[in-house]
Design a protein around this motif. Structure first.
Motif, PDB file in Angstrom:
ATOM      1  N   VAL A 170       6.864  -3.623   6.287  1.00  0.00           N
ATOM      2  CA  VAL A 170       6.037  -4.770   6.682  1.00  0.00           C
ATOM      3  C   VAL A 170       4.829  -4.299   7.488  1.00  0.00           C
ATOM      4  O   VAL A 170       3.692  -4.704   7.241  1.00  0.00           O
ATOM      5  CB  VAL A 170       6.861  -5.783   7.501  1.00  0.00           C
ATOM      6  N   GLY A 171       5.074  -3.429   8.461  1.00  0.00           N
ATOM      7  CA  GLY A 171       3.976  -2.907   9.263  1.00  0.00           C
ATOM      8  C   GLY A 171       2.983  -2.101   8.443  1.00  0.00           C
ATOM      9  O   GLY A 171       1.767  -2.226   8.614  1.00  0.00           O
ATOM     10  N   LEU A 172       3.520  -1.252   7.538  1.00  0.00           N
ATOM     11  CA  LEU A 172       2.646  -0.417   6.712  1.00  0.00           C
ATOM     12  C   LEU A 172       1.771  -1.255   5.792  1.00  0.00           C
ATOM     13  O   LEU A 172       0.552  -1.043   5.693  1.00  0.00           O
ATOM     14  CB  LEU A 172       3.488   0.559   5.891  1.00  0.00           C
ATOM     15  N   LEU A 173       2.370  -2.215   5.094  1.00  0.00           N
ATOM     16  CA  LEU A 173       1.592  -3.058   4.179  1.00  0.00           C
ATOM     17  C   LEU A 173       0.573  -3.906   4.931  1.00  0.00           C
ATOM     18  O   LEU A 173      -0.550  -4.113   4.459  1.00  0.00           O
ATOM     19  CB  LEU A 173       2.533  -3.947   3.364  1.00  0.00           C
ATOM     20  N   THR A 174       0.967  -4.397   6.105  1.00  0.00           N
ATOM     21  CA  THR A 174       0.013  -5.162   6.913  1.00  0.00           C
ATOM     22  C   THR A 174      -1.167  -4.298   7.325  1.00  0.00           C
ATOM     23  O   THR A 174      -2.327  -4.736   7.283  1.00  0.00           O
ATOM     24  CB  THR A 174       0.702  -5.736   8.163  1.00  0.00           C
ATOM     25  N   ALA A 175      -0.890  -3.063   7.698  1.00  0.00           N
ATOM     26  CA  ALA A 175      -1.959  -2.137   8.080  1.00  0.00           C
ATOM     27  C   ALA A 175      -2.904  -1.878   6.909  1.00  0.00           C
ATOM     28  O   ALA A 175      -4.127  -1.828   7.085  1.00  0.00           O
ATOM     29  CB  ALA A 175      -1.361  -0.825   8.587  1.00  0.00           C
ATOM     30  N   ILE A 176      -2.342  -1.727   5.706  1.00  0.00           N
ATOM     31  CA  ILE A 176      -3.185  -1.485   4.530  1.00  0.00           C
ATOM     32  C   ILE A 176      -4.061  -2.702   4.235  1.00  0.00           C
ATOM     33  O   ILE A 176      -5.260  -2.577   3.944  1.00  0.00           O
ATOM     34  CB  ILE A 176      -2.322  -1.125   3.311  1.00  0.00           C
ATOM     35  N   VAL A 177      -3.464  -3.894   4.304  1.00  0.00           N
ATOM     36  CA  VAL A 177      -4.234  -5.121   4.056  1.00  0.00           C
ATOM     37  C   VAL A 177      -5.384  -5.231   5.057  1.00  0.00           C
ATOM     38  O   VAL A 177      -6.537  -5.511   4.684  1.00  0.00           O
ATOM     39  CB  VAL A 177      -3.322  -6.361   4.143  1.00  0.00           C
ATOM     40  N   LEU A 178      -5.085  -5.031   6.336  1.00  0.00           N
ATOM     41  CA  LEU A 178      -6.129  -5.116   7.353  1.00  0.00           C
ATOM     42  C   LEU A 178      -7.187  -4.033   7.159  1.00  0.00           C
ATOM     43  O   LEU A 178      -8.378  -4.254   7.399  1.00  0.00           O
ATOM     44  CB  LEU A 178      -5.510  -5.001   8.744  1.00  0.00           C
ATOM     45  N   GLY A 179      -6.751  -2.854   6.714  1.00  0.00           N
ATOM     46  CA  GLY A 179      -7.712  -1.796   6.437  1.00  0.00           C
ATOM     47  C   GLY A 179      -8.674  -2.172   5.323  1.00  0.00           C
ATOM     48  O   GLY A 179      -9.880  -1.902   5.401  1.00  0.00           O
ATOM     49  N   VAL A 180      -8.144  -2.818   4.275  1.00  0.00           N
ATOM     50  CA  VAL A 180      -9.015  -3.276   3.181  1.00  0.00           C
ATOM     51  C   VAL A 180      -9.988  -4.336   3.687  1.00  0.00           C
ATOM     52  O   VAL A 180     -11.184  -4.325   3.354  1.00  0.00           O
ATOM     53  CB  VAL A 180      -8.169  -3.831   2.016  1.00  0.00           C
ATOM     54  N   ARG A 212     -15.158  -5.328  -2.275  1.00  0.00           N
ATOM     55  CA  ARG A 212     -14.151  -4.352  -1.846  1.00  0.00           C
ATOM     56  C   ARG A 212     -12.775  -5.000  -1.651  1.00  0.00           C
ATOM     57  O   ARG A 212     -11.773  -4.285  -1.540  1.00  0.00           O
ATOM     58  CB  ARG A 212     -14.599  -3.686  -0.549  1.00  0.00           C
ATOM     59  N   LEU A 213     -12.739  -6.322  -1.590  1.00  0.00           N
ATOM     60  CA  LEU A 213     -11.457  -7.008  -1.461  1.00  0.00           C
ATOM     61  C   LEU A 213     -10.582  -6.799  -2.694  1.00  0.00           C
ATOM     62  O   LEU A 213      -9.382  -7.068  -2.654  1.00  0.00           O
ATOM     63  CB  LEU A 213     -11.681  -8.507  -1.231  1.00  0.00           C
ATOM     64  N   LEU A 214     -11.187  -6.322  -3.783  1.00  0.00           N
ATOM     65  CA  LEU A 214     -10.397  -6.005  -4.977  1.00  0.00           C
ATOM     66  C   LEU A 214      -9.329  -4.961  -4.666  1.00  0.00           C
ATOM     67  O   LEU A 214      -8.302  -4.887  -5.356  1.00  0.00           O
ATOM     68  CB  LEU A 214     -11.311  -5.501  -6.099  1.00  0.00           C
ATOM     69  N   LEU A 215      -9.562  -4.164  -3.637  1.00  0.00           N
ATOM     70  CA  LEU A 215      -8.588  -3.139  -3.258  1.00  0.00           C
ATOM     71  C   LEU A 215      -7.298  -3.743  -2.715  1.00  0.00           C
ATOM     72  O   LEU A 215      -6.317  -3.020  -2.512  1.00  0.00           O
ATOM     73  CB  LEU A 215      -9.201  -2.194  -2.221  1.00  0.00           C
ATOM     74  N   LEU A 216      -7.278  -5.045  -2.466  1.00  0.00           N
ATOM     75  CA  LEU A 216      -6.036  -5.683  -2.041  1.00  0.00           C
ATOM     76  C   LEU A 216      -4.942  -5.590  -3.098  1.00  0.00           C
ATOM     77  O   LEU A 216      -3.763  -5.832  -2.808  1.00  0.00           O
ATOM     78  CB  LEU A 216      -6.289  -7.159  -1.692  1.00  0.00           C
ATOM     79  N   VAL A 217      -5.343  -5.218  -4.319  1.00  0.00           N
ATOM     80  CA  VAL A 217      -4.346  -5.034  -5.362  1.00  0.00           C
ATOM     81  C   VAL A 217      -3.400  -3.868  -5.011  1.00  0.00           C
ATOM     82  O   VAL A 217      -2.240  -3.858  -5.441  1.00  0.00           O
ATOM     83  CB  VAL A 217      -5.027  -4.791  -6.724  1.00  0.00           C
ATOM     84  N   LEU A 277       2.196  -2.076  -4.130  1.00  0.00           N
ATOM     85  CA  LEU A 277       3.183  -1.413  -3.288  1.00  0.00           C
ATOM     86  C   LEU A 277       4.297  -2.379  -2.880  1.00  0.00           C
ATOM     87  O   LEU A 277       5.475  -2.008  -2.852  1.00  0.00           O
ATOM     88  CB  LEU A 277       2.513  -0.839  -2.041  1.00  0.00           C
ATOM     89  N   LEU A 278       3.933  -3.608  -2.584  1.00  0.00           N
ATOM     90  CA  LEU A 278       4.939  -4.606  -2.221  1.00  0.00           C
ATOM     91  C   LEU A 278       5.882  -4.878  -3.387  1.00  0.00           C
ATOM     92  O   LEU A 278       7.105  -4.958  -3.211  1.00  0.00           O
ATOM     93  CB  LEU A 278       4.256  -5.902  -1.779  1.00  0.00           C
ATOM     94  N   ALA A 279       5.299  -4.998  -4.585  1.00  0.00           N
ATOM     95  CA  ALA A 279       6.123  -5.263  -5.762  1.00  0.00           C
ATOM     96  C   ALA A 279       7.093  -4.100  -6.016  1.00  0.00           C
ATOM     97  O   ALA A 279       8.276  -4.314  -6.325  1.00  0.00           O
ATOM     98  CB  ALA A 279       5.234  -5.494  -6.979  1.00  0.00           C
ATOM     99  N   VAL A 280       6.591  -2.873  -5.874  1.00  0.00           N
ATOM    100  CA  VAL A 280       7.445  -1.702  -6.080  1.00  0.00           C
ATOM    101  C   VAL A 280       8.550  -1.660  -5.036  1.00  0.00           C
ATOM    102  O   VAL A 280       9.718  -1.371  -5.354  1.00  0.00           O
ATOM    103  CB  VAL A 280       6.609  -0.409  -6.025  1.00  0.00           C
ATOM    104  N   TYR A 281       8.220  -1.956  -3.798  1.00  0.00           N
ATOM    105  CA  TYR A 281       9.225  -1.926  -2.731  1.00  0.00           C
ATOM    106  C   TYR A 281      10.311  -2.973  -2.965  1.00  0.00           C
ATOM    107  O   TYR A 281      11.511  -2.689  -2.802  1.00  0.00           O
ATOM    108  CB  TYR A 281       8.555  -2.149  -1.373  1.00  0.00           C
ATOM    109  N   VAL A 282       9.912  -4.175  -3.352  1.00  0.00           N
ATOM    110  CA  VAL A 282      10.907  -5.223  -3.625  1.00  0.00           C
ATOM    111  C   VAL A 282      11.808  -4.803  -4.784  1.00  0.00           C
ATOM    112  O   VAL A 282      13.035  -4.961  -4.736  1.00  0.00           O
ATOM    113  CB  VAL A 282      10.206  -6.563  -3.933  1.00  0.00           C
ATOM    114  N   TRP A 283      11.200  -4.226  -5.820  1.00  0.00           N
ATOM    115  CA  TRP A 283      11.987  -3.787  -6.979  1.00  0.00           C
ATOM    116  C   TRP A 283      12.982  -2.707  -6.583  1.00  0.00           C
ATOM    117  O   TRP A 283      14.165  -2.763  -6.957  1.00  0.00           O
ATOM    118  CB  TRP A 283      11.036  -3.277  -8.066  1.00  0.00           C
TER     119      TRP A 283
END
Length: 322
Positions: free
Chosen positions: A59-69, A8-13, A18-24
């Motif tokens: 930052v908070g949102l992406l961290t929450a998603i990572v921890l959720g995965v 299930r760690l594959l979901l870290l993609v 999302l991070l790449a899109v946000y930076v772009w």
């Protein structure tokens, strides 16, 4: 830490994309605004504010998603859980070489102090016994949960001539076999902690000292009783026979062979502090089981916390999350 559903760690993609899109978008936004706006209009649609504040919601949102995965992948950690019941036999060399003062105040006093500390750290449900050996082996204390009786036996140790390690191990294994089984008929796990400072010098019956020790090591292996050994003392130890100094170096190799046969651990200790440390290590290994415990709930709680922080940051600093 390990993961019970690691695939299930594959979901870290997802957060990575999302991070790449946000930076772009962040890099592209000022350029797009400049193409279609005057300077005054640009100032109004791209208000000046601290850069780190603008990024906090994401930052908070992406961290929450990572921890959720991570929580979804069922993380687990190894925790030490006390065993409910076990039998431990302390098997101690009480030959005259234990009078050597290369360990302060001498080997015997240091060994007694460390043994007391070891017993105090074991779970109270454990039955602990004591066998001493020099020219003969004796059961100083049969396995018991009475710590005061055991401590009294440790304090009453006397020294004698000779080192009959084989008989010491034999008597320890006999004491373990005499412990009654549990209510379900199963015998509690058992282990022997053998502490000696020298080479066996006495055999039993028609066996040499080495053969007697080897025979008991095989017996312990057959009984599934690991023997952890402690080679205590230094190579400079001496005792006096009258005015003559007799070297009594520690023999780590002889003890290591016993532990290797039985699946125990082999240690050396050249000071009282090292002996205490060794006993602590042994106590942890034989007094506790390592069990995997799932911590998904804790990680999910952290994910929720970061999601809430992201929402608060968005309301305060970046209502549009962009």
């Amino acid at each position: 830490m390990t993961f019970l559903s690691a695939w299930r760690l594959l979901l870290l993609v997802v957060p990575a994309v999302l991070l790449a899109v946000y930076v772009w978008r962040t890099l592209r936004r000022p350029a797009v605004a400049a193409r279609f706006s005057s300077a005054d209009l640009l100032a109004s649609i791209v208000p000046r504010r601290s850069g780190w504040q603008r990024h906090l919601p994401w930052v908070g949102l992406l961290t929450a998603i990572v921890l959720g995965v991570l929580a979804f992948a069922q993380p687990a950690v190894a925790l030490l859980v006390p065993k409910e019941r076990a039998t431990i036999m302390l098997t101690m060399d009480t030959s005259r070489s234990m009078e050597a003062d290369d360990i302060t105040p001498n080997r015997l006093a240091a060994a007694q102090a460390a043994a007391r500390s070891f017993v105090a750290e074991l779970p109270p449900e454990f039955q602990v016994g004591l066998v001493t050996f020099d020219a003969r082996a004796q059961l100083a204390q049969s396995p018991t949960t009475d710590r005061q009786a055991l401590l009294a036996a440790i304090g009453a140790i006397d020294l004698g001539a000779g080192t009959d390690t084989g008989s010491g191990l034999e008597l320890s294994l006999d004491a373990i076999e005499a412990v009654p089984p549990d209510a379900d008929g199963a015998r509690p796990p058992a282990a022997i902690v053998l502490m000696s400072d020298g080479t066996p010098t006495l055999g039993t019956a028609d066996l040499t000292p080495e053969e007697a020790v080897a025979a008991q090591a095989v017996r312990a292996k057959d009984m599934s009783v690991p023997i952890s050994t402690i080679a205590f003392g230094t190579d400079e130890g001496v005792v006096f026979d009258g005015s003559e100094a007799v070297p009594v170096p520690s023999d780590a190799d002889a003890l290591r062979a016993i532990s290797e046969v039985t699946g125990g651990q082999a240690f050396t200790a050249e000071s009282a502090a090292e002996l205490d440390s060794v006993y602590q290590t042994i106590g942890t290994s034989i007094g506790y089981d390592e069990e995997l415990t799932e911590v998904s709930a804790a990680v999910a709680g952290l994910a929720m916390l970061f999601a809430v922080l992201a929402a608060v940051a968005a309301l305060v600093w970046a209502p549009n999350l962009s």
